[in-house]
Structure formats: C-alpha cells, structure tokens
Write a protein that holds these residues in place. Structure first.
Motif, mmCIF file in Angstrom:
data_model
loop_
_atom_site.group_PDB
_atom_site.id
_atom_site.type_symbol
_atom_site.label_atom_id
_atom_site.label_comp_id
_atom_site.label_asym_id
_atom_site.label_seq_id
_atom_site.Cartn_x
_atom_site.Cartn_y
_atom_site.Cartn_z
ATOM 1 N N LEU A 23 46.030 34.155 38.065
ATOM 2 C CA LEU A 23 47.074 34.996 37.482
ATOM 3 C C LEU A 23 47.669 34.243 36.295
ATOM 4 C CD1 LEU A 23 48.545 37.692 37.688
ATOM 5 C CD2 LEU A 23 50.247 36.574 39.127
ATOM 6 N N GLU A 24 46.993 34.376 35.173
ATOM 7 C CA GLU A 24 47.444 33.725 33.956
ATOM 8 C C GLU A 24 48.739 34.382 33.489
ATOM 9 O OE1 GLU A 24 44.585 35.611 34.081
ATOM 10 O OE2 GLU A 24 43.108 34.076 34.533
ATOM 11 N N GLU A 25 49.627 33.595 32.881
ATOM 12 C CA GLU A 25 50.938 34.096 32.448
ATOM 13 C C GLU A 25 50.808 35.284 31.502
ATOM 14 O OE1 GLU A 25 54.834 34.574 32.685
ATOM 15 O OE2 GLU A 25 53.784 33.001 33.782
ATOM 16 N N GLU A 26 49.868 35.206 30.542
ATOM 17 C CA GLU A 26 49.710 36.322 29.603
ATOM 18 C C GLU A 26 49.177 37.571 30.305
ATOM 19 O OE1 GLU A 26 46.186 33.588 29.374
ATOM 20 O OE2 GLU A 26 48.310 33.270 29.053
ATOM 21 N N GLU A 30 50.907 41.614 30.995
ATOM 22 C CA GLU A 30 50.158 42.855 30.770
ATOM 23 C C GLU A 30 50.031 43.674 32.058
ATOM 24 O OE1 GLU A 30 45.485 43.937 29.838
ATOM 25 O OE2 GLU A 30 46.281 42.022 29.144
ATOM 26 N N ALA A 31 49.848 43.000 33.182
ATOM 27 C CA ALA A 31 49.497 43.668 34.435
ATOM 28 C C ALA A 31 50.695 44.093 35.277
ATOM 29 C CB ALA A 31 48.607 42.746 35.269
ATOM 30 N N LEU A 32 51.848 43.485 35.040
ATOM 31 C CA LEU A 32 53.020 43.778 35.862
ATOM 32 C C LEU A 32 53.721 45.028 35.355
ATOM 33 C CD1 LEU A 32 54.741 42.760 38.247
ATOM 34 C CD2 LEU A 32 56.096 41.477 36.587
ATOM 35 N N GLU A 91 40.833 39.153 41.651
ATOM 36 C CA GLU A 91 41.890 38.295 42.169
ATOM 37 C C GLU A 91 41.787 38.098 43.681
ATOM 38 O OE1 GLU A 91 43.188 40.036 38.386
ATOM 39 O OE2 GLU A 91 42.469 40.955 40.222
ATOM 40 N N TRP A 92 42.143 36.908 44.106
ATOM 41 C CA TRP A 92 42.344 36.559 45.514
ATOM 42 C C TRP A 92 43.812 36.839 45.808
ATOM 43 C CZ3 TRP A 92 39.598 34.293 49.603
ATOM 44 C CH2 TRP A 92 40.356 33.725 50.623
#
Length: 193
Positions: A23-26, A30-32, A91-92
């Motif tokens: 879960l990269e910060e960038e 985008e995903a949240l 993602e895990w």
C-alpha cells in the motif's frame, strides 16, 4: 454496524487493525474513497476446464475441474462472455481487530463493462489474513480485457457492535492465509462429522 470513513480507515491502517500490503502512499491517496478502499487485480487466475462430465459435484474437490494461469504484470487476461474466472487481489489483507469486518463491492466502472467482480464471496471476517479470491463473471456479449494492477473492487470496512468471540482464523477458516485464487473448498464441509 457502522461503516468506517476514510479517516477511520487511515487510523485503522496506522494502528495495525487493518493491514493492506503493498500500500504505497501515492496509491492510498488514489484508492481511498470517502468510505472504502479500492483493491487491485493480481496476476493469477483460475479458469474452469470444459470436461465431459454432466455437472460439478460440490462434494468433490473442485480443483480437478480448474486450471491455474499466471500472467506477467504487463500482460492482459481476456474474460469471455458468460465465463466465470477466479482471480486474486494484488493486495494481502489482514483484519486484526476483532470488531472490524469488510465487504467487497465491484467497482461501478467495471460493472458498466459487464464484469461482476464477485458472485458470493464478498464478506471478509475479523481475523482474515490473505489475498482475496474474486469470482469474476463477464455479462457483456463481448470479451473484456483485464490487466493486473487495475482497480477492480472496493472494500468497505464495518465496525461490529461488539468484538467477535471467534475470529475467522479461530473458526473454520478454510481459505485463511490464501495467497492464490482458491477454487471452492466446499467438499471439506462434507468431510466433517
């Protein structure tokens, strides 16, 4: 049950109540969404073989009726009209808090292409750890290309009214710790006394 907001999701991630890797910060930005987190498609699929059998028997291991396909991250996977394909999230996911659960929903952009992201396995119990198996169905009359890394589902987190007495890991947990898309393990229900 209450739905966790974006602030609640961030806090749960920071405190380790929910773990999403990678879960990269960038990507998080985008995903949240306001009350959900988008998850991406992995690169592994399970397709059903066309066998000369009258039907699939749920009392028998479904793995014998399937074929596993792994593609490179830059390749495409084509899902044909009417086809059911099992896939896995990139993602895990871990839900470590005993009072948090997750519900998967297909992204509307994918649904508007005729792709249903999950048939029934959309519930993620407290205590779950693993990559989530997706049951993709193409309702479009045309084949649709899927690519690893594309956002395909969103997970909505809920807070339970009280902590669960037993988490998924402590109960049946047939799919606990999955790293690959898993065919049905319903046959194990028939093995229990």
């Amino acid at each position: 049950m209450t739905v966790l907001s974006d602030r609640d999701i961030k806090r749960a991630l920071e405190e380790g109540d929910i773990v999403v890797k990678p879960l990269e910060e960038e990507y998080l930005e985008e995903a949240l969404g306001p009350a959900s987190l988008d998850l991406r498609l992995g690169n592994e699929f399970v397709v059903f073989k066309t066998l000369h059998k009258p039907c699939i028997d749920p009392t028998v291991d479904a793995g014998e009726n399937t074929e596993r396909i792994v593609i490179d991250e830059d390749e495409e996977f084509v899902i044909n009209p009417g086809e059911l394909v099992l896939a896995v999230t990139h993602e895990w996911i871990e839900i470590n808090a005993p009072d948090i659960t997750g519900v998967l929903h297909g992204r509307s952009s994918l649904g508007r292409l005729g792709i249903q992201a999950h048939v029934e396995a959309g519930y993620v119990d407290p205590g779950w750890r693993g990559r989530l198996t997706l049951e993709l169905v193409n309702f479009n009359p045309m084949p649709v290309k899927l690519r690893p890394g594309m956002r395909v589902v969103q997970i909505v987190f809920h807070r339970l009214s009280s902590p669960a007495e037993r988490t998924y890991a402590e109960s049946s947990g047939k799919y606990h710790g999955d790293e690959r898309p898993s065919p049905s393990k319903m046959h194990l229900d028939f093995c229990r006394g």
